[in-house]
Design a protein around this motif. Sequence first.
Motif, mmCIF file in Angstrom:
data_model
loop_
_atom_site.group_PDB
_atom_site.id
_atom_site.type_symbol
_atom_site.label_atom_id
_atom_site.label_comp_id
_atom_site.label_asym_id
_atom_site.label_seq_id
_atom_site.Cartn_x
_atom_site.Cartn_y
_atom_site.Cartn_z
ATOM 1 N N PRO A 1 23.502 55.565 58.652
ATOM 2 C CA PRO A 1 23.609 54.678 57.485
ATOM 3 C C PRO A 1 24.767 53.675 57.550
ATOM 4 O O PRO A 1 24.656 52.577 57.003
ATOM 5 C CB PRO A 1 23.792 55.645 56.312
ATOM 6 C CG PRO A 1 24.276 56.912 56.926
ATOM 7 C CD PRO A 1 23.696 56.965 58.306
ATOM 8 N N LYS A 2 25.855 54.017 58.220
ATOM 9 C CA LYS A 2 26.998 53.090 58.285
ATOM 10 C C LYS A 2 26.665 51.835 59.095
ATOM 11 O O LYS A 2 27.308 50.805 58.930
ATOM 12 C CB LYS A 2 28.226 53.779 58.889
ATOM 13 C CG LYS A 2 28.875 54.765 57.947
ATOM 14 C CD LYS A 2 30.269 55.104 58.425
ATOM 15 C CE LYS A 2 30.302 56.447 59.071
ATOM 16 N NZ LYS A 2 31.606 56.799 59.621
ATOM 17 N N TRP A 3 25.657 51.924 59.962
ATOM 18 C CA TRP A 3 25.288 50.774 60.790
ATOM 19 C C TRP A 3 24.956 49.553 59.930
ATOM 20 O O TRP A 3 25.305 48.430 60.260
ATOM 21 C CB TRP A 3 24.121 51.110 61.709
ATOM 22 C CG TRP A 3 23.540 49.903 62.366
ATOM 23 C CD1 TRP A 3 22.334 49.322 62.103
ATOM 24 C CD2 TRP A 3 24.149 49.088 63.375
ATOM 25 N NE1 TRP A 3 22.162 48.200 62.888
ATOM 26 C CE2 TRP A 3 23.267 48.047 63.679
ATOM 27 C CE3 TRP A 3 25.358 49.151 64.053
ATOM 28 C CZ2 TRP A 3 23.540 47.064 64.622
ATOM 29 C CZ3 TRP A 3 25.640 48.170 64.998
ATOM 30 C CH2 TRP A 3 24.738 47.147 65.284
ATOM 31 N N SER A 4 24.304 49.776 58.793
ATOM 32 C CA SER A 4 23.891 48.652 57.944
ATOM 33 C C SER A 4 25.079 47.894 57.350
ATOM 34 O O SER A 4 24.929 46.777 56.874
ATOM 35 C CB SER A 4 22.950 49.133 56.839
ATOM 36 O OG SER A 4 23.599 50.089 56.033
ATOM 37 N N GLU A 5 26.278 48.472 57.401
ATOM 38 C CA GLU A 5 27.489 47.801 56.914
ATOM 39 C C GLU A 5 28.106 46.889 57.985
ATOM 40 O O GLU A 5 29.019 46.127 57.697
ATOM 41 C CB GLU A 5 28.523 48.837 56.492
ATOM 42 C CG GLU A 5 28.049 49.746 55.369
ATOM 43 C CD GLU A 5 28.969 50.934 55.156
ATOM 44 O OE1 GLU A 5 30.077 50.961 55.734
ATOM 45 O OE2 GLU A 5 28.574 51.836 54.409
ATOM 46 N N SER A 6 27.608 46.974 59.211
ATOM 47 C CA SER A 6 28.161 46.186 60.321
ATOM 48 C C SER A 6 27.748 44.731 60.214
ATOM 49 O O SER A 6 26.658 44.417 59.743
ATOM 50 C CB SER A 6 27.675 46.738 61.666
ATOM 51 O OG SER A 6 28.064 48.070 61.820
ATOM 52 N N LYS A 7 28.623 43.863 60.656
ATOM 53 C CA LYS A 7 28.325 42.443 60.750
ATOM 54 C C LYS A 7 28.063 42.129 62.221
ATOM 55 O O LYS A 7 28.838 42.511 63.097
ATOM 56 C CB LYS A 7 29.500 41.594 60.263
ATOM 57 C CG LYS A 7 29.937 41.907 58.861
ATOM 58 C CD LYS A 7 28.999 41.325 57.846
ATOM 59 C CE LYS A 7 29.580 41.483 56.462
ATOM 60 N NZ LYS A 7 28.716 42.117 55.522
ATOM 61 N N ILE A 8 26.968 41.424 62.486
ATOM 62 C CA ILE A 8 26.587 41.094 63.861
ATOM 63 C C ILE A 8 26.637 39.580 64.033
ATOM 64 O O ILE A 8 26.006 38.844 63.276
ATOM 65 C CB ILE A 8 25.171 41.602 64.178
ATOM 66 C CG1 ILE A 8 25.091 43.107 63.937
ATOM 67 C CG2 ILE A 8 24.772 41.239 65.601
ATOM 68 C CD1 ILE A 8 23.682 43.654 63.967
ATOM 69 N N ALA A 9 27.399 39.151 65.023
ATOM 70 C CA ALA A 9 27.422 37.734 65.380
ATOM 71 C C ALA A 9 26.452 37.545 66.539
ATOM 72 O O ALA A 9 26.275 38.449 67.360
ATOM 73 C CB ALA A 9 28.825 37.312 65.799
ATOM 74 N N SER A 10 25.817 36.397 66.602
ATOM 75 C CA SER A 10 24.921 36.143 67.730
ATOM 76 C C SER A 10 24.957 34.665 68.088
ATOM 77 O O SER A 10 25.262 33.818 67.250
ATOM 78 C CB SER A 10 23.488 36.586 67.423
ATOM 79 O OG SER A 10 22.919 35.781 66.424
ATOM 80 N N ASP A 11 24.645 34.412 69.336
ATOM 81 C CA ASP A 11 24.602 33.036 69.802
ATOM 82 C C ASP A 11 23.722 32.955 71.038
ATOM 83 O O ASP A 11 23.548 33.945 71.761
ATOM 84 C CB ASP A 11 25.999 32.521 70.140
ATOM 85 C CG ASP A 11 26.071 31.002 70.165
ATOM 86 O OD1 ASP A 11 25.080 30.328 69.831
ATOM 87 O OD2 ASP A 11 27.133 30.477 70.528
#
Length: 118
Positions: A68-78
């Motif tokens: 469940p903590k994964w959904s709190e992560s911010k993911i940058a992409s490029d």
Amino acid sequence: PQTEIYSHIVSNETRIPLRKNTNDTNLIIVMEGHIRVFLVSPLFQDNMYEENGITPIDIWNPDTKKYPKWSESKIASDTVREKEILYIPPKWWYAIYSPSGSFIIQVQKDNILSQYLK
């Protein structure tokens, strides 16, 4: 300190899972094609459920009930295009997606302090 150079020929629709950068220098150079790189800051380390340097999180299909903590992560992409270089900072997690065939070179180098990053 040691430098390691890898070359990868990546086919269509290839997904390279999340991994942690434990090197001081980690460069991804796209020689042909393009890739999409996803980055997760070490600020979200607790959300990675890391065990022995590996995360069980499947970035492409995350199980948010189990992690469940994964959904709190911010993911940058490029998108990294042909003849471009991406630097991945130490302790950052990264995953790679190649929508079409690509040729990439990855250069990893440690310095004397890198042993403390692992």
